[in-house]
Design a protein around this motif. Sequence first.
Motif, PDB file in Angstrom:
ATOM      1  N   THR B 330       0.812  -1.216   0.000  1.00 51.25           N
ATOM      2  CA  THR B 330       0.000   0.000   0.000  1.00 51.25           C
ATOM      3  C   THR B 330       0.847   1.268   0.000  1.00 51.25           C
ATOM      4  O   THR B 330       0.529   2.240  -0.677  1.00 51.25           O
ATOM      5  N   THR B 331       1.949   1.271   0.738  1.00 52.25           N
ATOM      6  CA  THR B 331       2.750   2.498   0.827  1.00 52.25           C
ATOM      7  C   THR B 331       3.980   2.473  -0.062  1.00 52.25           C
ATOM      8  O   THR B 331       4.545   3.517  -0.355  1.00 52.25           O
ATOM      9  N   GLY B 332       4.410   1.311  -0.483  1.00 53.87           N
ATOM     10  CA  GLY B 332       5.626   1.198  -1.278  1.00 53.87           C
ATOM     11  C   GLY B 332       6.887   1.373  -0.461  1.00 53.87           C
ATOM     12  O   GLY B 332       7.979   1.479  -1.010  1.00 53.87           O
ATOM     13  N   LYS B 333       6.747   1.403   0.842  1.00 48.62           N
ATOM     14  CA  LYS B 333       7.923   1.633   1.689  1.00 48.62           C
ATOM     15  C   LYS B 333       8.437   0.336   2.304  1.00 48.62           C
ATOM     16  O   LYS B 333       7.687  -0.610   2.512  1.00 48.62           O
ATOM     17  N   LEU B 334       9.702   0.400   2.617  1.00 46.75           N
ATOM     18  CA  LEU B 334      10.343  -0.766   3.229  1.00 46.75           C
ATOM     19  C   LEU B 334       9.789  -1.004   4.622  1.00 46.75           C
ATOM     20  O   LEU B 334       9.684  -0.076   5.424  1.00 46.75           O
ATOM     21  N   SER B 335       9.435  -2.236   4.896  1.00 48.47           N
ATOM     22  CA  SER B 335       8.953  -2.541   6.239  1.00 48.47           C
ATOM     23  C   SER B 335       9.934  -3.409   7.010  1.00 48.47           C
ATOM     24  O   SER B 335       9.770  -3.595   8.210  1.00 48.47           O
ATOM     25  N   GLY B 336      10.942  -3.921   6.361  1.00 51.87           N
ATOM     26  CA  GLY B 336      11.940  -4.684   7.102  1.00 51.87           C
ATOM     27  C   GLY B 336      12.892  -5.423   6.190  1.00 51.87           C
ATOM     28  O   GLY B 336      12.687  -5.494   4.976  1.00 51.87           O
ATOM     29  N   VAL B 337      13.948  -5.932   6.783  1.00 51.95           N
ATOM     30  CA  VAL B 337      14.942  -6.713   6.046  1.00 51.95           C
ATOM     31  C   VAL B 337      15.043  -8.071   6.715  1.00 51.95           C
ATOM     32  O   VAL B 337      15.353  -8.165   7.910  1.00 51.95           O
ATOM     33  N   LEU B 338      14.761  -9.108   5.965  1.00 51.84           N
ATOM     34  CA  LEU B 338      14.817 -10.452   6.532  1.00 51.84           C
ATOM     35  C   LEU B 338      16.242 -10.977   6.611  1.00 51.84           C
ATOM     36  O   LEU B 338      16.594 -11.730   7.507  1.00 51.84           O
ATOM     37  N   TYR B 339      17.041 -10.559   5.636  1.00 51.53           N
ATOM     38  CA  TYR B 339      18.399 -11.113   5.583  1.00 51.53           C
ATOM     39  C   TYR B 339      19.270 -10.202   4.735  1.00 51.53           C
ATOM     40  O   TYR B 339      18.786  -9.605   3.761  1.00 51.53           O
ATOM     41  N   SER B 340      20.519 -10.094   5.078  1.00 51.89           N
ATOM     42  CA  SER B 340      21.438  -9.349   4.210  1.00 51.89           C
ATOM     43  C   SER B 340      22.810  -9.999   4.274  1.00 51.89           C
ATOM     44  O   SER B 340      23.179 -10.614   5.275  1.00 51.89           O
ATOM     45  N   GLN B 341      23.531  -9.848   3.181  1.00 51.72           N
ATOM     46  CA  GLN B 341      24.846 -10.487   3.106  1.00 51.72           C
ATOM     47  C   GLN B 341      25.739  -9.722   2.150  1.00 51.72           C
ATOM     48  O   GLN B 341      25.295  -9.245   1.108  1.00 51.72           O
ATOM     49  N   ASP B 342      26.991  -9.612   2.537  1.00 48.37           N
ATOM     50  CA  ASP B 342      27.984  -9.039   1.649  1.00 48.37           C
ATOM     51  C   ASP B 342      28.323 -10.071   0.589  1.00 48.37           C
ATOM     52  O   ASP B 342      28.962 -11.072   0.868  1.00 48.37           O
ATOM     53  N   LEU B 343      27.866  -9.834  -0.625  1.00 47.28           N
ATOM     54  CA  LEU B 343      28.062 -10.825  -1.684  1.00 47.28           C
ATOM     55  C   LEU B 343      29.500 -10.915  -2.136  1.00 47.28           C
ATOM     56  O   LEU B 343      29.972 -11.969  -2.547  1.00 47.28           O
ATOM     57  N   GLY B 344      30.176  -9.811  -2.092  1.00 46.05           N
ATOM     58  CA  GLY B 344      31.542  -9.803  -2.598  1.00 46.05           C
ATOM     59  C   GLY B 344      32.422 -10.808  -1.906  1.00 46.05           C
ATOM     60  O   GLY B 344      33.207 -11.493  -2.529  1.00 46.05           O
ATOM     61  N   ARG B 345      32.264 -10.900  -0.593  1.00 45.30           N
ATOM     62  CA  ARG B 345      33.115 -11.836   0.144  1.00 45.30           C
ATOM     63  C   ARG B 345      32.809 -13.274  -0.225  1.00 45.30           C
ATOM     64  O   ARG B 345      33.703 -14.073  -0.410  1.00 45.30           O
ATOM     65  N   ALA B 346      31.515 -13.579  -0.341  1.00 43.56           N
ATOM     66  CA  ALA B 346      31.153 -14.956  -0.672  1.00 43.56           C
ATOM     67  C   ALA B 346      31.676 -15.330  -2.039  1.00 43.56           C
ATOM     68  O   ALA B 346      32.196 -16.416  -2.256  1.00 43.56           O
ATOM     69  N   ALA B 347      31.548 -14.399  -2.986  1.00 46.98           N
ATOM     70  CA  ALA B 347      31.999 -14.696  -4.331  1.00 46.98           C
ATOM     71  C   ALA B 347      33.515 -14.699  -4.410  1.00 46.98           C
ATOM     72  O   ALA B 347      34.112 -15.511  -5.109  1.00 46.98           O
ATOM     73  N   ALA B 348      34.140 -13.755  -3.672  1.00 46.64           N
ATOM     74  CA  ALA B 348      35.588 -13.671  -3.734  1.00 46.64           C
ATOM     75  C   ALA B 348      36.233 -14.956  -3.247  1.00 46.64           C
ATOM     76  O   ALA B 348      37.303 -15.348  -3.712  1.00 46.64           O
ATOM     77  N   ALA B 349      35.566 -15.629  -2.333  1.00 47.41           N
ATOM     78  CA  ALA B 349      36.115 -16.883  -1.835  1.00 47.41           C
ATOM     79  C   ALA B 349      36.236 -17.912  -2.939  1.00 47.41           C
ATOM     80  O   ALA B 349      37.045 -18.821  -2.879  1.00 47.41           O
ATOM     81  N   LYS B 350      35.415 -17.756  -3.956  1.00 42.86           N
ATOM     82  CA  LYS B 350      35.466 -18.670  -5.080  1.00 42.86           C
ATOM     83  C   LYS B 350      36.238 -18.075  -6.251  1.00 42.86           C
ATOM     84  O   LYS B 350      36.348 -18.690  -7.303  1.00 42.86           O
ATOM     85  N   GLY B 351      36.711 -16.853  -6.076  1.00 39.31           N
ATOM     86  CA  GLY B 351      37.504 -16.255  -7.130  1.00 39.31           C
ATOM     87  C   GLY B 351      36.706 -15.792  -8.325  1.00 39.31           C
ATOM     88  O   GLY B 351      37.229 -15.660  -9.416  1.00 39.31           O
TER      89      GLY B 351
END
Lengths: 175, 408
Positions: B330-351
């Motif tokens: 109805t408002t288009g506004k953020l109501s919360g974040v269920l999860y967040s992750q720094d993707l760069g680190r996860a991907a960098a681990a795999k090169g």
Amino acid sequence: MAVADGHKQPGLHDVAGLFRERHAELVRLAALVVGDRPTAEDVVQDVFARLCARNLLPGREHSLAYVRAAVLNGCRSVLRRRSLARRVGGARDLDWSDAAPDSAEDEVILAEDRRQVLAALASLPVRRREVLVLRYWLGLSEAEIASMMAISKGTVKSNAARGLAALARKLGEEA
Amino acid sequence: MTRTELRLADALDAAATALREDTLRPLLVPQRPRRRAAWLASAAAAASLLLVVGVAAAVAGHLPGSGNGATPPPRYYVEVSDHGDLPVVRSTATGTVTARVQVPHPSRALGPYLVTAAANGLFFTVVPAAAGVQIYRFRLTAAGRVSSLGALPGGALPGSQTAPHAVAASPDGSRVAVAVNAGRDDQIDVVDTADGTRSVWQGGIEPSYGFSVTSLSWTGSGNELVYYGEWCPQAQPQQSPSQEGTLAQALRACEAGTAGEGAKAEAWKLDPASRGGLLTSGRRLFSLPAGPYLPQVVISRDGTTLTALSLRANRAGTPEHLSVEQISVTTGKLSGVLYSQDLGRAAAAKGQPAYLNPISLSADASGQHWMLFCDGSAQCGAGLNGWIDNGRLVPLQPADGSVASEAW
């Protein structure tokens, strides 16, 4: 011999274009690893379909390396399944006699001596086989191979050395 | 070079040369245009709604929305591997395979299966077939076994020869929606599981656009179907259906970055009772001209909230952060974040750069428990197959980045 092009990128930035340019090379790469053409074509087709569906190529400086890595991953999956199937019976080992040449001319090209070498190569563990194909067919550097296979340069070096030593033994030579 | 090296190089070259380019099987036409990376590169021009989301996300805390402890997650889930193997049933707690779903196995070249869950252990899986796709239905027992597996009446969908793009079952299992490619654009087929009747939503797309669906979801009542899709500008009209022309067309469609203005993503709500129609015949929930890339947007069971998987890129266009966000319809506004992750680190681990990793989101029938997984390649970060429990990702098997689809 195919020219190493690890440093010379195709200048393409889309899946379809890259595959148009590199289709034959990728099938050849897969064929040298899995040992037969139909499977190699399946592997490349599979990678092509998946990447096109998701438009997943990185920047142009990485795209060819990524696609090659994806093809190698596909080859590993095939070989893993073959290995499993062999344990329960029914599947064949790698056999370069399966690589039916397209013509009489090709028959000459794939002479007996070369078949011996290819058969010896096919008997190596997958990782060593991949390192040798990347090094001696694509002409990639140790660093490029390490990056593509997500292993260290030292591992590349040791796999290459052990692979060559094993080949030499099987071919009755000194490495 | 030693003699062995010389012989090896010569043999490899000869074997490769023997495989002549002009004798290769032509590559099958790709299934759809996508422009994920291009979108990421154009993050600077974020749309109003999701700009709000993006800014707010930086300061929002985790909600206890998923895995909030009120109910435990499902004990079993169905996993479809990227290798084209049969779908398997796994234990949520241990990852142990308890059963395999013995659906007819198509050619691997046709792509992976998709799977979706309804309530009460009812599942549907979509299998690419030679002349379209086929939907199969089965149940999971309390012990994680498969029962009542069979082809869904009316579940043979003609058209696409490639994998379907999205699938979602209504929570009560009375309908299954599938997005398949139908030429230039995707269409949405909804099959009534009771009588096999099929409704189709297609067209309504401006001629200068190509359209593809990235996610489908239902409200709890099953009375509303929400799709989220992408519109790609087409630089030129569709050419002849030769392979070259089709490939070139796909190329153009995906080059949103060079095609200029016009690329957009929109979420629409459709009324299944209308028995089909134009894709634009429902109500538009939002439109996103450009900005943070949202691989998926899913409606909540009560229809009040959109859960969006969001990727944010740096100035170079490389995504650095993944989050699962909830937005009020109805408002288009953020109501919360269920999860967040720094993707760069996860991907960098795999090169590998992070955006090589396609990422998907899947809710259980209650809409409370979310699975988050990479669905594409072995480059995937090991941490990106799991379920969200109070802001953290509880690992699921397999962890090798080979998941194509999961449902519970």
